[in-house]
Design a protein around this motif. Structure first.
Motif, PDB file in Angstrom:
ATOM      1  N   CYS A   1       0.863  -1.178   0.000  1.00 24.25           N
ATOM      2  CA  CYS A   1       0.000   0.000   0.000  1.00 24.25           C
ATOM      3  C   CYS A   1       0.899   1.228   0.000  1.00 24.25           C
ATOM      4  O   CYS A   1       1.869   1.294   0.752  1.00 24.25           O
ATOM      5  CB  CYS A   1      -0.884  -0.010   1.245  1.00 24.25           C
ATOM      6  SG  CYS A   1      -2.070   1.350   1.313  1.00 24.25           S
ATOM      7  N   PRO A   2       0.640   2.235  -0.866  1.00 23.55           N
ATOM      8  CA  PRO A   2       1.472   3.443  -0.861  1.00 23.55           C
ATOM      9  C   PRO A   2       1.575   4.043   0.534  1.00 23.55           C
ATOM     10  O   PRO A   2       0.611   4.014   1.317  1.00 23.55           O
ATOM     11  CB  PRO A   2       0.727   4.378  -1.822  1.00 23.55           C
ATOM     12  CG  PRO A   2      -0.021   3.461  -2.737  1.00 23.55           C
ATOM     13  CD  PRO A   2      -0.421   2.295  -1.897  1.00 23.55           C
ATOM     14  N   ALA A   3       2.726   4.592   0.844  1.00 20.02           N
ATOM     15  CA  ALA A   3       3.010   5.061   2.206  1.00 20.02           C
ATOM     16  C   ALA A   3       2.004   6.098   2.683  1.00 20.02           C
ATOM     17  O   ALA A   3       1.656   6.151   3.863  1.00 20.02           O
ATOM     18  CB  ALA A   3       4.421   5.638   2.258  1.00 20.02           C
ATOM     19  N   ALA A   4       1.517   6.946   1.769  1.00 20.64           N
ATOM     20  CA  ALA A   4       0.630   8.038   2.173  1.00 20.64           C
ATOM     21  C   ALA A   4      -0.847   7.649   2.103  1.00 20.64           C
ATOM     22  O   ALA A   4      -1.717   8.519   2.208  1.00 20.64           O
ATOM     23  CB  ALA A   4       0.871   9.260   1.291  1.00 20.64           C
ATOM     24  N   CYS A   5      -1.136   6.359   1.944  1.00 27.38           N
ATOM     25  CA  CYS A   5      -2.513   5.924   1.720  1.00 27.38           C
ATOM     26  C   CYS A   5      -2.949   4.900   2.754  1.00 27.38           C
ATOM     27  O   CYS A   5      -2.128   4.313   3.471  1.00 27.38           O
ATOM     28  CB  CYS A   5      -2.658   5.335   0.310  1.00 27.38           C
ATOM     29  SG  CYS A   5      -2.026   6.394  -1.017  1.00 27.38           S
ATOM     30  N   ARG A   6      -4.232   4.679   2.785  1.00 23.15           N
ATOM     31  CA  ARG A   6      -4.816   3.604   3.587  1.00 23.15           C
ATOM     32  C   ARG A   6      -5.517   2.653   2.629  1.00 23.15           C
ATOM     33  O   ARG A   6      -6.292   3.092   1.773  1.00 23.15           O
ATOM     34  CB  ARG A   6      -5.809   4.160   4.605  1.00 23.15           C
ATOM     35  CG  ARG A   6      -5.176   5.085   5.637  1.00 23.15           C
ATOM     36  CD  ARG A   6      -6.202   5.548   6.675  1.00 23.15           C
ATOM     37  NE  ARG A   6      -7.299   6.279   6.052  1.00 23.15           N
ATOM     38  CZ  ARG A   6      -7.272   7.576   5.794  1.00 23.15           C
ATOM     39  NH1 ARG A   6      -6.186   8.280   6.088  1.00 23.15           N
ATOM     40  NH2 ARG A   6      -8.309   8.165   5.241  1.00 23.15           N
ATOM     41  N   CYS A   7      -5.263   1.384   2.772  1.00 21.61           N
ATOM     42  CA  CYS A   7      -5.780   0.397   1.821  1.00 21.61           C
ATOM     43  C   CYS A   7      -6.605  -0.655   2.548  1.00 21.61           C
ATOM     44  O   CYS A   7      -6.219  -1.123   3.629  1.00 21.61           O
ATOM     45  CB  CYS A   7      -4.629  -0.286   1.083  1.00 21.61           C
ATOM     46  SG  CYS A   7      -3.526   0.854   0.227  1.00 21.61           S
ATOM     47  N   SER A   8      -7.727  -1.024   1.917  1.00 26.60           N
ATOM     48  CA  SER A   8      -8.573  -2.056   2.496  1.00 26.60           C
ATOM     49  C   SER A   8      -9.515  -2.606   1.442  1.00 26.60           C
ATOM     50  O   SER A   8     -10.323  -1.859   0.871  1.00 26.60           O
ATOM     51  CB  SER A   8      -9.384  -1.482   3.669  1.00 26.60           C
ATOM     52  OG  SER A   8     -10.300  -2.431   4.163  1.00 26.60           O
ATOM     53  N   SER A   9      -9.394  -3.885   1.152  1.00 28.77           N
ATOM     54  CA  SER A   9     -10.313  -4.603   0.253  1.00 28.77           C
ATOM     55  C   SER A   9     -10.525  -3.892  -1.080  1.00 28.77           C
ATOM     56  O   SER A   9     -11.655  -3.657  -1.515  1.00 28.77           O
ATOM     57  CB  SER A   9     -11.669  -4.806   0.943  1.00 28.77           C
ATOM     58  OG  SER A   9     -11.520  -5.513   2.153  1.00 28.77           O
ATOM     59  N   GLY A  10      -9.431  -3.539  -1.727  1.00 33.55           N
ATOM     60  CA  GLY A  10      -9.514  -2.918  -3.038  1.00 33.55           C
ATOM     61  C   GLY A  10      -9.727  -1.416  -3.005  1.00 33.55           C
ATOM     62  O   GLY A  10      -9.663  -0.762  -4.045  1.00 33.55           O
ATOM     63  N   GLU A  11      -9.953  -0.838  -1.834  1.00 34.57           N
ATOM     64  CA  GLU A  11     -10.145   0.607  -1.707  1.00 34.57           C
ATOM     65  C   GLU A  11      -8.868   1.251  -1.212  1.00 34.57           C
ATOM     66  O   GLU A  11      -8.295   0.835  -0.202  1.00 34.57           O
ATOM     67  CB  GLU A  11     -11.290   0.912  -0.744  1.00 34.57           C
ATOM     68  CG  GLU A  11     -11.552   2.403  -0.591  1.00 34.57           C
ATOM     69  CD  GLU A  11     -12.807   2.688   0.219  1.00 34.57           C
ATOM     70  OE1 GLU A  11     -12.889   3.762   0.826  1.00 34.57           O
ATOM     71  OE2 GLU A  11     -13.715   1.822   0.227  1.00 34.57           O
ATOM     72  N   VAL A  12      -8.408   2.282  -1.930  1.00 28.87           N
ATOM     73  CA  VAL A  12      -7.178   2.995  -1.583  1.00 28.87           C
ATOM     74  C   VAL A  12      -7.530   4.456  -1.348  1.00 28.87           C
ATOM     75  O   VAL A  12      -8.016   5.134  -2.253  1.00 28.87           O
ATOM     76  CB  VAL A  12      -6.115   2.863  -2.694  1.00 28.87           C
ATOM     77  CG1 VAL A  12      -4.845   3.605  -2.295  1.00 28.87           C
ATOM     78  CG2 VAL A  12      -5.814   1.402  -2.980  1.00 28.87           C
TER      79      VAL A  12
END
Length: 267
Positions: free
Chosen positions: A25-36
């Motif tokens: 997951c990109p450092a500046a992002c939050r990722c969960s189940s295909g959602e970034v």
């Protein structure tokens, strides 16, 4: 079972049972189940380390000023792309290549002034397009023709110039009125006498003067051909008429002198 035959076999079985690592997951992002979600992190460009499984990408409230060629990695499953409240002023014609599955695109609250049809050609599945609150004074309807699946369009809060040039856009909107959202906020900004006038309140009669005075490309070509030809023809005609007049005067002069009596010196 066979997994207990030796240490190496046991290790191999454990590796097979171990779940596959999830994409980074990109450092500046939050990722969960295909959602970034990369919103509000002062990003100046689109992160490239995005999983190919990404279905939703939030990039709002950043400092992205332009989308260059191939700004996004291949995202064949991306359905929603949200880019509101950036400083986006330019989108390259190849910026959205690889986003063919995209169904919703939010470009609202940016600095966009010009959009080209080529930019949107890859988005054959796009159903919702939000261009509200930009700096659009006009919009080529070819942009909208490039979106065969378009169902919802937002164009509110732009500084629309209500001159004859807006006729093609108005015509498209009139024939696709069911797709236009926030219609009451689609207002003229220029000229001053039409400021805040609802664009969809125009009628065919409003553009009668534009239709009467507008010239097609064939007209301009005809002018380019006829103009020089008529100029050369006028020169030829003036030269011919001048020559005829000179010859006529010379003939009259000769006949005048031949008819006068001659004076004899010795008389």
């Amino acid at each position: 079972m066979g997994c207990w035959r030796g240490p190496s076999t046991v290790l191999a079985c454990l590796l097979l049972l171990r779940p596959l690592p999830s994409p980074a997951c990109p450092a500046a992002c939050r990722c969960s189940s295909g959602e970034v979600d990369c919103s509000g992190h002062a990003l100046r460009k689109v992160p490239q380390s995005l999983s190919a499984n990404t279905s939703t990408l939030w990039l709002g409230y950043n400092f992205i000023t332009m989308l260059g060629p191939h700004s996004f990695p291949p995202l064949p499953r991306l359905l929603l792309l949200s880019l509101p409240h950036n400083r986006l002023g330019l989108i390259h014609s190849q910026a959205l290549v690889g986003l063919g599955a995209l169904q919703e695109l939010d470009l609202s609250n940016n600095y966009l002034t010009v959009l080209t049809p080529e930019t949107f050609l890859p988005l054959t599945s796009l159903a919702t397009l939000n261009l509200g609150s930009n700096r659009l004074g006009e919009l080529d309807p070819g942009v909208l023709h490039a979106l065969p699946q378009l169902r919802a369009l937002f164009l509110q809060d732009n500084p629309w110039v209500c001159s004859c040039d807006i006729l093609p856009l108005w015509s498209w909107l009139s024939h696709n009125r069911e797709k236009l959202r926030e219609e009451n906020l689609l207002l003229c900004r220029v000229p001053e006498q039409l400021n805040k006038y609802p664009i969809m309140s125009f009628r065919n009669e409003s553009f009668r003067q534009c239709q009467e005075t507008s010239l097609s490309a064939q007209h301009y070509i005809a002018f380019l051909i006829i103009g020089p030809f008529s100029f050369m023809a006028s020169i030829f005609f003036c030269t011919l008429m001048g020559s005829i007049i000179v010859i006529y005067h010379n003939l009259r002069k000769e006949s005048h002198f031949s008819g006068r009596p001659r004076i004899c010196r010795g008389c």
